[in-house]
Design an enzyme around this catalytic site. Structure first.
Site, short mmCIF file in Angstrom:
data_model
loop_
_atom_site.label_atom_id
_atom_site.label_comp_id
_atom_site.label_asym_id
_atom_site.label_seq_id
_atom_site.Cartn_x
_atom_site.Cartn_y
_atom_site.Cartn_z
N GLY A 145 3.76 2.05 2.90
CA GLY A 145 5.04 1.80 3.58
C GLY A 145 5.00 0.41 4.17
O GLY A 145 4.30 -0.48 3.68
N ARG A 146 5.75 0.21 5.26
CA ARG A 146 5.79 -1.12 5.86
C ARG A 146 4.40 -1.58 6.31
O ARG A 146 3.97 -2.70 6.01
CB ARG A 146 6.73 -1.11 7.07
N ILE A 147 3.69 -0.71 7.04
CA ILE A 147 2.40 -1.13 7.61
C ILE A 147 1.34 -1.24 6.52
O ILE A 147 0.60 -2.23 6.45
CB ILE A 147 1.97 -0.18 8.75
N ALA A 197 -3.21 5.19 11.92
CA ALA A 197 -1.94 5.90 11.68
C ALA A 197 -1.74 7.00 12.73
O ALA A 197 -1.15 6.75 13.79
CB ALA A 197 -1.93 6.45 10.26
N ARG A 198 -2.23 8.19 12.42
CA ARG A 198 -2.19 9.29 13.38
C ARG A 198 -3.49 10.08 13.26
O ARG A 198 -3.95 10.36 12.14
CB ARG A 198 -1.01 10.22 13.11
N GLU A 256 -5.69 13.12 21.31
CA GLU A 256 -5.72 12.01 22.27
C GLU A 256 -5.38 12.49 23.67
O GLU A 256 -4.48 13.31 23.81
CB GLU A 256 -4.71 10.94 21.83
N HIS A 270 -5.79 3.54 20.95
CA HIS A 270 -4.42 3.53 20.40
C HIS A 270 -3.67 2.25 20.81
O HIS A 270 -2.70 2.30 21.56
CB HIS A 270 -3.64 4.78 20.84
N GLY A 309 -2.46 -0.05 18.43
CA GLY A 309 -1.78 -0.61 17.25
C GLY A 309 -0.64 -1.57 17.56
O GLY A 309 -0.59 -2.69 17.06
C1 GLV Z 1 2.43 4.11 17.56
O1 GLV Z 1 1.50 4.83 17.27
C2 GLV Z 1 3.73 4.25 17.00
O2 GLV Z 1 4.01 5.19 16.25
O3 GLV Z 1 4.56 3.39 17.33
C1 GLV Z 2 5.89 2.38 9.36
O1 GLV Z 2 6.37 1.45 9.99
C2 GLV Z 2 5.58 2.31 7.94
O2 GLV Z 2 6.51 2.45 7.14
O3 GLV Z 2 4.40 2.06 7.58
#
Ligand code: GLV
Ligand code: GLV
Length: 321
Positions: free
Chosen positions: A158-160, A239-240, A269, A287, A289
């Site tokens: 995705g974006r990241i 991510a998560r 967390e 966390h 990011g």
């Molecule tokens: C951070 O973890 C977010 O989802 O923005």
């Molecule tokens: C979130 O921003 C993604 O699309 O990776």
């Protein structure tokens, strides 16, 4: 005119408070850095028309009902929204929104911070020097992974995930990715190849996770997947937490099934799996990011824009339901 109450569940950077006040809303800021207790949150939410919420708060039916029938928007101060029960929101006519895009670069930078820190054993070396135990240069000391020529495996383009892949060109890695969709940008700009997740896991020297948390991605990386990774491989998670079975991760690191891990997020967390922090070959961040001054300000602005849009009868810019 009836003044809408907007609750912000934590101290946030400007300009959200100022924007909401200027729009004529009554801002109720929970003015602290630590999460409010669930009871306090239920209490404060009562009568709110809008909530600005953090990823560490569960926004479920009980909270929505405690807020009451005036509630129309929940603006999450995050791109992820796994903390929000979207069905419960939709059922009550409550819009939910997030902050996509503005944290992509910050999060991709942090993923690279963890890649470099684990590959080159930065934290182990720093600890040695600080402990006053460094006895001088040695040919065999803290040998790490050479990034040039290694394979970067991106789970979720995705974006990241894309931003992480694009940053690889300066380091000379081969890029593989697994995603349901082909990603032309990654393929054209860094010669990335799309492969099945199983092959990605087996081939990656650095495996980096960029999927949202859903029922399908929970424990996507468990004992079986860790066993299939190279013993020299590094696992990165920005991510998560629940995307990785953290207990299985501790075992895999302990037994040498993988070489190292760089984590920014955790299953429970702020608690970490027992044993994780005792291992030398992990870098663990709290966390961080999206934690740059510029990004957090943009997130603040976006949450306010989404609240203002919904409460002035307009379509919010970043809806997720
Ligand atoms: C951070 O973890 C977010 O989802 O923005
Ligand atoms: C979130 O921003 C993604 O699309 O990776």
């Amino acid at each position: 005119m009836n003044t809408y109450k907007v609750v912000i569940t934590r101290r946030v950077p400007p300009p959200a408070v100022e924007m909401l006040a200027q729009a004529g809303f009554a801002v109720d800021l929970i003015d602290q850095d630590n999460p409010p207790t669930p009871e306090e949150l239920l209490q404060r939410a009562r009568g709110a028309a809008g909530l600005i919420t953090m990823l560490s708060e569960r926004i479920d039916a009980a909270l929505l009902d405690a807020a009451g029938p005036d509630l129309r928007v929940v603006a999450n101060f995050a791109v992820g929204f796994d903390n929000i029960d979207l069905a419960a929101c939709t059922q009550r006519g409550v819009r939910a929104t997030n902050t996509p895009g503005v944290l992509t670069d910050a999060t991709a930078d942090l993923a690279w911070t963890l890649i470099l820190a684990t590959a080159r054993r930065v934290v182990e070396g720093d600890r040695l020097v600080r402990a006053g135990e460094w006895t001088g240069w040695a040919p065999m000391q803290y040998l790490g992974l050479q990034l040039s020529g290694a394979t970067l495996g991106i789970v979720g383009a995705g974006r990241i995930g894309t931003a992480v892949g694009l940053r690889s060109s300066g380091f000379g890695l081969n890029v593989l990715y697994a995603d349901e969709q082909p990603n032309r940008e990654l393929e054209e700009q860094v010669g990335a190849r799309r492969v099945e997740l199983g092959q990605l896991i087996a081939d990656a020297d650095v495996l980096t996770l960029h999927v949202p948390l859903t029922s399908r991605t929970r424990h996507l990386i468990g004992a079986e997947q860790l066993a299939a990774m190279k013993p020299t491989a590094i696992l990165i998670n920005t991510a998560r937490g629940p995307v990785v079975d953290e207990k299985a991760l501790v075992e895999a690191l302990r037994s040498g099934q993988i070489a190292a891990a760089g984590f920014d997020v955790y299953e429970h967390e702020p608690r970490l799996a027992p044993g994780l922090t005792e291992l030398p070959n992990v870098v663990v961040l709290p966390h961080l990011g999206s934690a740059t001054t510029a990004t957090r300000r943009k997130m603040s602005q976006m949450t306010a824009e989404n609240v203002i849009a919904v409460l002035t009868e307009q379509e919010p810019p970043n809806p997720v339901n």
